[in-house]
Design a protein around this motif. Structure first.
Motif, PDB file in Angstrom:
ATOM      1  N   LEU A 247     -17.673  47.886 -51.315  1.00  0.00           N
ATOM      2  CA  LEU A 247     -18.676  46.907 -51.763  1.00  0.00           C
ATOM      3  C   LEU A 247     -18.959  45.870 -50.692  1.00  0.00           C
ATOM      4  N   LEU A 248     -17.915  45.494 -49.924  1.00  0.00           N
ATOM      5  CA  LEU A 248     -18.103  44.483 -48.874  1.00  0.00           C
ATOM      6  C   LEU A 248     -19.017  45.008 -47.778  1.00  0.00           C
ATOM      7  N   PHE A 249     -18.749  46.249 -47.305  1.00  0.00           N
ATOM      8  CA  PHE A 249     -19.588  46.820 -46.250  1.00  0.00           C
ATOM      9  C   PHE A 249     -20.994  47.113 -46.748  1.00  0.00           C
ATOM     10  N   GLY A 250     -21.155  47.278 -48.068  1.00  0.00           N
ATOM     11  CA  GLY A 250     -22.479  47.517 -48.637  1.00  0.00           C
ATOM     12  C   GLY A 250     -23.220  46.230 -48.936  1.00  0.00           C
ATOM     13  N   GLY A 251     -22.618  45.118 -48.591  1.00  0.00           N
ATOM     14  CA  GLY A 251     -23.251  43.825 -48.810  1.00  0.00           C
ATOM     15  C   GLY A 251     -23.292  43.399 -50.264  1.00  0.00           C
ATOM     16  N   LYS A 252     -22.471  44.001 -51.100  1.00  0.00           N
ATOM     17  CA  LYS A 252     -22.479  43.678 -52.528  1.00  0.00           C
ATOM     18  C   LYS A 252     -21.288  42.820 -52.944  1.00  0.00           C
ATOM     19  N   LEU A 253     -20.500  42.377 -51.956  1.00  0.00           N
ATOM     20  CA  LEU A 253     -19.298  41.607 -52.272  1.00  0.00           C
ATOM     21  C   LEU A 253     -19.028  40.635 -51.133  1.00  0.00           C
ATOM     22  N   THR A 254     -18.519  39.460 -51.494  1.00  0.00           N
ATOM     23  CA  THR A 254     -18.192  38.456 -50.481  1.00  0.00           C
ATOM     24  C   THR A 254     -16.710  38.568 -50.119  1.00  0.00           C
ATOM     25  N   VAL A 255     -16.388  38.073 -48.934  1.00  0.00           N
ATOM     26  CA  VAL A 255     -14.998  38.093 -48.465  1.00  0.00           C
ATOM     27  C   VAL A 255     -14.071  37.287 -49.382  1.00  0.00           C
ATOM     28  N   PRO A 256     -14.474  36.060 -49.816  1.00  0.00           N
ATOM     29  CA  PRO A 256     -13.580  35.293 -50.713  1.00  0.00           C
ATOM     30  C   PRO A 256     -13.231  36.056 -51.993  1.00  0.00           C
ATOM     31  N   THR A 257     -14.233  36.763 -52.519  1.00  0.00           N
ATOM     32  CA  THR A 257     -13.982  37.523 -53.759  1.00  0.00           C
ATOM     33  C   THR A 257     -12.980  38.635 -53.515  1.00  0.00           C
ATOM     34  N   LEU A 258     -13.127  39.354 -52.368  1.00  0.00           N
ATOM     35  CA  LEU A 258     -12.189  40.435 -52.055  1.00  0.00           C
ATOM     36  C   LEU A 258     -10.780  39.887 -51.861  1.00  0.00           C
ATOM     37  N   LEU A 259     -10.684  38.760 -51.122  1.00  0.00           N
ATOM     38  CA  LEU A 259      -9.364  38.166 -50.898  1.00  0.00           C
ATOM     39  C   LEU A 259      -8.714  37.749 -52.218  1.00  0.00           C
ATOM     40  N   LEU A 260      -9.500  37.160 -53.093  1.00  0.00           N
ATOM     41  CA  LEU A 260      -8.961  36.728 -54.391  1.00  0.00           C
ATOM     42  C   LEU A 260      -8.438  37.926 -55.181  1.00  0.00           C
ATOM     43  N   PHE A 261      -9.186  39.016 -55.184  1.00  0.00           N
ATOM     44  CA  PHE A 261      -8.757  40.199 -55.936  1.00  0.00           C
ATOM     45  C   PHE A 261      -7.505  40.830 -55.335  1.00  0.00           C
ATOM     46  N   LEU A 262      -7.415  40.800 -53.998  1.00  0.00           N
ATOM     47  CA  LEU A 262      -6.219  41.340 -53.367  1.00  0.00           C
ATOM     48  C   LEU A 262      -4.979  40.517 -53.736  1.00  0.00           C
ATOM     49  N   VAL A 263      -5.166  39.188 -53.771  1.00  0.00           N
ATOM     50  CA  VAL A 263      -4.041  38.314 -54.128  1.00  0.00           C
ATOM     51  C   VAL A 263      -3.700  38.449 -55.611  1.00  0.00           C
ATOM     52  N   LEU A 264      -4.732  38.380 -56.459  1.00  0.00           N
ATOM     53  CA  LEU A 264      -4.502  38.413 -57.898  1.00  0.00           C
ATOM     54  C   LEU A 264      -4.113  39.804 -58.390  1.00  0.00           C
TER      55      LEU A 264
END
Length: 583
Positions: A263-280
């Motif tokens: 989703l990040l490489f497709g421009g459909k997701l932001t870095v903060p959101t990905l980081l939050l999901f990885l942590v949570l």
């Protein structure tokens, strides 16, 4: 398990529910800070740093953590206090219930089984409401609230985060079926090892005499070996499902990473959101790991709880609603029959014991004599017929009321691990020291007690091995004299003591039975020749009845017993012939 626990909580159930709610609220505040972390990450990556906004967000995190601590403290305090009070109530309830169960319950159980029930099982149950239950609530509530926060942020990554959870749940459910069987086997091995260890300690003198101590006592060795392998088996069989459960959740983290990068490489997701999901994602899985770790404990606790509940569900003797008072103390058995484990023990027994009279029961071992006295004391209930005391069916008397009028002196004396004074006071807990001493003097045991290191305050060990059989017997008679009950059931105390003690015990019994209704089980027929009536029991039936002179004149069972006793008195050891031993 949780359902049974709430059922056992009784009047403390509202406090337990309140504690549960507080734990859920604490879990909400434990999850809430991650939403503020998401807002902080968004601002950091958007280069829109606002100091005042950051302070508010950090304040929000601090308040959530503070409230989490407050509610967690409140929840733990309430849960711990409630649970220990609840377990205290359960211990008292179990003890009181066991006290009211028929003696058949005790004869059908091994000592180790009963010991495990009231100690090991209750200790395992104790951890459920106080500690494990709170952990289970947090392990379920925290992932739910974290998932809710994640769902509000991005539903696609939330589905990716939870993708492997159903598989992990299936592994968990299947492992519980396996674990239930293993824990039951582990419980059985614990009971067997406990029973054999108690048997070993109690029979140590016999084992030493026959050189069967240590590894020679195969029953103990086998039981301990089975116990060892049952515990090893418990661990070994849990390894595979535990690794599978953890492995599936670890794969869940890779799913988050893979979907997030896509989703990040497709421009459909932001870095903060990905980081939050990885942590949570990791934070969400941690409580689930703990849930599996608790599964072995919860199953062992569940097995213990089942045993306690089964015991509590056993039927006790029916108790009348209205208390009746006895005005006389004659005894009558009407067509009484009784079977033990489907084996007929007594059949159609009928006799009367007038108040202040002495009735003797004689017969071969196993004929049913002791069973009659146990039925009169209502240690068991009759299968047919009825037993009357003072004209009242004993089933219409409350058990405590019936037993308050009965003193029992057993052939096998049990003394508690306490002072001699307190052992005698079991006959009357409210008795003064002077009354105890008077009873001891009447029981012919005052002199030897005074010669002990601390007199009446001497502690008797659990096996009371420091006392002779005659001394223990006289203490038990002192206990019965102190009770001063109008009915005395006596399993003749002189059957296995030396002549000197026999004379002293007989004097004590003479004082005990003055003005009492007495039923005596006679082993030495010479002691009951003056009985008002002698009942001869054979194979669970009364085959003869009458006075000594009447029975001795007949060619019946009593005459044969009498003749065999007289012959036994003249028995002596014959010298060896040609022994080959020189002086």
């Amino acid at each position: 398990m949780i359902k049974d626990m709430f059922a056992l909580a009784g009047e403390r159930k509202p406090q337990l529910i309140q504690g549960t709610i507080l734990h859920v609220i604490s879990s909400i505040f434990a999850a809430a800070p991650y939403f503020f972390v998401y807002l902080i990450l968004n601002d950091l990556f958007a280069d829109s740093v606002n100091t005042q906004k950051f302070i508010k967000l950090f304040a929000g995190i601090f308040i959530c953590l503070l409230l989490q601590g407050v509610f967690l403290y409140w929840a733990n305090l309430l849960t711990y206090i409630t649970s220990y009070r609840m377990i205290g109530d359960l211990r008292l309830r179990l003890g009181n219930h066991i006290r009211q169960l028929p003696m058949g319950f005790f004869t059908s159980k091994q000592v180790g089984d009963l010991n495990a029930l009231v100690t090991d099982d209750m200790s395992k149950i104790e951890n459920v409401p106080s500690w494990v239950y709170a952990k289970i609530i947090s392990a379920i509530a925290t992932p739910i609230f974290l998932s809710t926060i994640l769902l509000l942020i991005d539903w696609r990554l939330t589905l990716a985060t939870l993708a492997c959870v159903p598989i992990a749940i299936l592994i968990y459910i299947n492992s519980q079926k396996l674990l239930q069987n293993i824990t039951l086997a582990q419980k059985r091995s614990t009971i067997e090892a406990n029973s054999r260890m108690i048997e070993y300690i109690q029979g140590l003198a016999v084992l030493k005499a026959f050189n069967q101590t240590g590894a020679r006592f195969e029953k103990l060795t086998t039981a301990l070996e089975d116990y060892k392998w049952a515990n090893i088996n418990l661990i070994n069989k849990l390894v595979i499902p535990a690794v599978a459960f953890a492995g599936v959740l670890e794969v869940g983290f890779l799913v988050i990473l893979a979907v997030g990068m896509y989703l990040l490489f497709g421009g459909k997701l932001t870095v903060p959101t990905l980081l939050l999901f990885l942590v949570l994602g990791l934070r969400l899985y941690v409580p689930l790991y703990g849930l599996f770790d608790f599964s072995a404990l919860t199953r062992m606790m569940d097995a213990a709880l089942v045993r306690v509940i089964e015991t509590l569900n056993l039927s006790t003797f029916s108790e009348p609603q209205q208390q009746q008072k006895l005005k006389s103390f004659d005894i009558e058995l009407k067509k009484v029959s009784f079977s033990y484990e489907n084996t007929p023990t007594l059949q159609d027994i009928s006799f009367q014991v007038p108040e202040h009279s002495l009735i003797a029961l004689v017969g071969a071992s196993g004929s049913g004599k002791t069973t009659i006295t146990n039925l009169i004391a209502r240690f068991w209930d009759v299968d047919a017929g009825e037993i009357l005391v003072g004209g009242v069916n004993i089933k219409d008397l409350k058990t405590d009321e019936l037993l308050s009028h009965i003193s029992m002196v057993f052939q096998d004396v049990y003394l508690f691990n306490d002072t001699i004074l307190n052992n005698i006071k079991f006959g009357n807990l409210n008795a003064t020291r002077e009354e105890v001493l008077a009873s001891a003097k009447a029981a012919q045991c005052h002199e030897f007690i005074q010669q002990l290191p601390n007199g009446y305050d001497t502690i008797i060990g659990e096996s009371s091995s420091t006392l002779s059989g005659g001394e223990k017997q006289r203490i038990s008679i002192a206990r019965a004299i102190l009770k001063d009950a109008p009915i005395v059931l006596l399993d003749e105390a002189t059957a296995s003591v030396d002549p000197e003690n026999e004379l002293l015990i007989q004097k004590a019994i003479d004082l005990l039975i003055e003005s009492k209704t007495l039923i005596i089980i006679a082993h030495r027929l010479s002691t009951i020749t003056s009985a008002h009536q002698i009942l001869v029991i054979d194979n669970g039936r009364i085959v003869e009845r009458g006075k000594h002179e009447q029975l001795i004149s007949r060619e019946g069972v009593y005459r044969r017993l009498w003749d065999s006793r007289q012959m036994a008195k003249s028995w002596k050891v014959s010298p060896r012939k040609n022994s080959g031993v020189s002086s």
